[in-house]
Write a protein that holds these residues in place. Structure first.
Motif, PDB file in Angstrom:
ATOM      1  N   ASP A   1      57.225 -11.337  88.907  1.00 11.95           N
ATOM      2  CA  ASP A   1      56.462 -10.427  89.762  1.00 11.95           C
ATOM      3  C   ASP A   1      57.099 -10.304  91.139  1.00 11.95           C
ATOM      4  O   ASP A   1      57.163  -9.201  91.706  1.00 11.95           O
ATOM      5  CB  ASP A   1      55.017 -10.915  89.911  1.00 11.95           C
ATOM      6  CG  ASP A   1      54.170 -10.618  88.684  1.00 11.95           C
ATOM      7  OD1 ASP A   1      54.594  -9.796  87.853  1.00 11.95           O
ATOM      8  OD2 ASP A   1      53.085 -11.219  88.561  1.00 11.95           O
ATOM      9  N   GLU A   2      57.566 -11.407  91.694  1.00 11.54           N
ATOM     10  CA  GLU A   2      58.204 -11.371  93.011  1.00 11.54           C
ATOM     11  C   GLU A   2      59.453 -10.493  92.986  1.00 11.54           C
ATOM     12  O   GLU A   2      59.704  -9.726  93.925  1.00 11.54           O
ATOM     13  CB  GLU A   2      58.578 -12.786  93.452  1.00 11.54           C
ATOM     14  CG  GLU A   2      57.399 -13.634  93.900  1.00 11.54           C
ATOM     15  CD  GLU A   2      57.805 -15.040  94.256  1.00 11.54           C
ATOM     16  OE1 GLU A   2      57.349 -15.538  95.301  1.00 11.54           O
ATOM     17  OE2 GLU A   2      58.579 -15.663  93.493  1.00 11.54           O
ATOM     18  N   VAL A   3      60.226 -10.611  91.931  1.00 11.64           N
ATOM     19  CA  VAL A   3      61.460  -9.821  91.828  1.00 11.64           C
ATOM     20  C   VAL A   3      61.136  -8.347  91.630  1.00 11.64           C
ATOM     21  O   VAL A   3      61.671  -7.471  92.323  1.00 11.64           O
ATOM     22  CB  VAL A   3      62.340 -10.330  90.677  1.00 11.64           C
ATOM     23  CG1 VAL A   3      63.574  -9.441  90.518  1.00 11.64           C
ATOM     24  CG2 VAL A   3      62.763 -11.770  90.922  1.00 11.64           C
ATOM     25  N   MET A   4      60.250  -8.053  90.691  1.00  7.81           N
ATOM     26  CA  MET A   4      59.966  -6.663  90.344  1.00  7.81           C
ATOM     27  C   MET A   4      59.213  -5.930  91.447  1.00  7.81           C
ATOM     28  O   MET A   4      59.349  -4.708  91.601  1.00  7.81           O
ATOM     29  CB  MET A   4      59.167  -6.607  89.042  1.00  7.81           C
ATOM     30  CG  MET A   4      59.869  -7.212  87.827  1.00  7.81           C
ATOM     31  SD  MET A   4      61.472  -6.452  87.460  1.00  7.81           S
ATOM     32  CE  MET A   4      60.962  -4.812  86.933  1.00  7.81           C
ATOM     33  N   ASN A   5      58.413  -6.657  92.236  1.00  4.63           N
ATOM     34  CA  ASN A   5      57.611  -6.023  93.284  1.00  4.63           C
ATOM     35  C   ASN A   5      58.283  -6.031  94.650  1.00  4.63           C
ATOM     36  O   ASN A   5      57.690  -5.583  95.643  1.00  4.63           O
ATOM     37  CB  ASN A   5      56.243  -6.703  93.382  1.00  4.63           C
ATOM     38  CG  ASN A   5      55.393  -6.480  92.132  1.00  4.63           C
ATOM     39  OD1 ASN A   5      55.485  -5.437  91.491  1.00  4.63           O
ATOM     40  ND2 ASN A   5      54.596  -7.477  91.764  1.00  4.63           N
ATOM     41  N   ALA A   6      59.500  -6.532  94.715  1.00  5.93           N
ATOM     42  CA  ALA A   6      60.258  -6.506  95.973  1.00  5.93           C
ATOM     43  C   ALA A   6      60.627  -5.063  96.315  1.00  5.93           C
ATOM     44  O   ALA A   6      60.583  -4.170  95.463  1.00  5.93           O
ATOM     45  CB  ALA A   6      61.507  -7.364  95.826  1.00  5.93           C
ATOM     46  N   PRO A   7      60.995  -4.799  97.561  1.00  5.34           N
ATOM     47  CA  PRO A   7      61.365  -3.436  97.947  1.00  5.34           C
ATOM     48  C   PRO A   7      62.483  -2.864  97.075  1.00  5.34           C
ATOM     49  O   PRO A   7      63.436  -3.559  96.738  1.00  5.34           O
ATOM     50  CB  PRO A   7      61.831  -3.611  99.401  1.00  5.34           C
ATOM     51  CG  PRO A   7      61.123  -4.832  99.884  1.00  5.34           C
ATOM     52  CD  PRO A   7      61.034  -5.736  98.694  1.00  5.34           C
TER      53      PRO A   7
END
Length: 391
Positions: free
Chosen positions: A194-200
């Motif tokens: 989630d952190e990777v996919m939701n990053a800018p």
């Protein structure tokens, strides 16, 4: 041609721009570590090759002279992001041909923050034709050169094979989980999908901030020698280079975005190496490959034959690219986590693989590693693939 041995390796911990020592200091430190690791004296080295991208000519001499001034030939090498492996290619070739018994390849880089850019805007760019072709074969977003090319290749891969774009994020998560155990890595914190996919988003629609490697500073060095040299001087040199190939762009390389970033160079270089070595992708235990952007890691799985064409999604989802799977890819954390100081990268990859083949990689050790494969790519272009064996 006789197989060359890797006698010694050394590298600095990579760091962010602005935190580095001068390239002269980083490079000489890596060389000294490699000399010590080999168990030889610096004066026994007969040739040297220095790799870097951002620097004036003869930077290699400036760095080497801090270690010693023995009058040996030194060639400065610039082959973009494959510069380190290009220097290793030349050193290995010099030893394998019998021209010398012991050669040094070292690389370094002091990079600036932000995306890669040209320092020579008053003349033609070597990428002009590639970018023109890319705009002709794809509906591209605008952006810095490398981001545009690798980002568009990722888009093309998803469109061609119907894969879930989260495979790019899953590669980042895997890579960060490996980097936790590497004291030489720039980043050592795990990340969630989630952190990777939701990053800018940095290149629409799929590429986010954590799918791109950071600009980095650092140095690495490798000493190669002949079997006779190792025996004469009673040094271990127990890792052998059993295959190596450098391939530049070929006819058909520029027909789509995936090929434009070197997939065809990678396939041909791998084919040559497997033929030279007598081993195939199925025999490889550990891989360090050029993951400057996670789409390139996905594409390179197939280029190296680690999985079939269009099968990277299954390969990733089945965890075949990590510990407990078919092969461990980028146990160092790769360029994504360890960092990517252009001139040092290929030699840092070699260093990591040598540690695994020696059984000295610590908590990230790939158990029973006997065959290792290295892939280093430079746009413009060159792909260098190298296979190593523990002996």
């Amino acid at each position: 041609m006789n197989n060359a041995r890797v006698a010694g390796v050394g590298m600095t911990k990579f760091c962010k721009p602005g935190q580095q020592q001068p390239y002269r200091v980083m490079a000489s430190s890596a060389i000294k570590d490699a000399v010590k690791d080999a168990g030889i004296e610096f004066k026994q080295i007969q040739q040297a090759y220095a790799s870097y991208v951002y620097g004036d000519s003869t930077c290699g001499q400036h760095a080497l002279y801090d270690v010693g001034m023995t009058g040996i030939p030194l060639v400065n090498v610039n082959n973009n992001c494959s510069s380190g492996s290009s220097a290793l290619y030349l050193a290995r070739q010099a030893v394998a041909s019998g021209a010398v018994d012991c050669a040094l390849a070292f690389g370094f880089e002091e990079m600036q923050p932000g995306a890669l850019g040209s320092h020579w805007d008053d003349r033609e760019s070597p990428f002009d034709n590639m970018l023109t072709t890319l705009d002709q074969v794809a509906d591209c977003h605008q952006g810095p050169l490398a981001l545009k090319m690798f980002g568009q290749a990722g888009t093309a891969y998803i469109e061609k094979y119907g894969a879930n774009p989260d495979i790019f994020g899953k590669v980042s998560v895997k890579t960060r989980s490996h980097a936790v155990h590497n004291p030489y890595s720039l980043f050592a914190n795990e990340m969630t999908l989630d952190e990777v996919m939701n990053a800018p988003t940095i290149y629409p629609p799929y590429l986010t901030r954590f799918m791109a490697c950071p600009p980095t500073c650092g140095a690495a060095a490798v000493i190669v020698c002949s079997a006779e040299f190792a025996k004469k001087h009673n040094i271990k040199a127990n890792v052998e280079i059993i295959g190596q190939s450098m391939v530049t762009d070929i006819e058909g390389s520029w027909t789509d975005p995936i090929k434009l970033i070197g997939s065809e160079m990678t396939k041909e270089a791998a084919r040559q190496v497997y033929e030279q070595a007598g081993f195939g992708a199925e025999d490889v235990d550990v891989v360090e490959l050029h993951d400057c952007f996670t789409p390139n890691e996905v594409i390179t799985y197939e280029g190296l034959g680690l999985c079939g064409e269009g099968q990277a999604e299954k390969f990733i989802n089945d965890n075949q690219n990590t510990y407990g799977g078919q092969v461990v890819v980028n146990p160092s954390g790769g360029l994504m986590s360890k960092g990517h100081p252009l001139g040092a990268t290929g030699l840092a990859q070699c260093t990591e693989l040598v540690w695994h083949l020696r059984g000295t990689a610590g908590k990230r050790q790939v158990e029973g590693a006997n065959i290792a494969l290295q892939h280093n790519l430079g746009l413009g272009g060159a792909a260098v693939v190298t296979m190593y064996r523990a002996i």
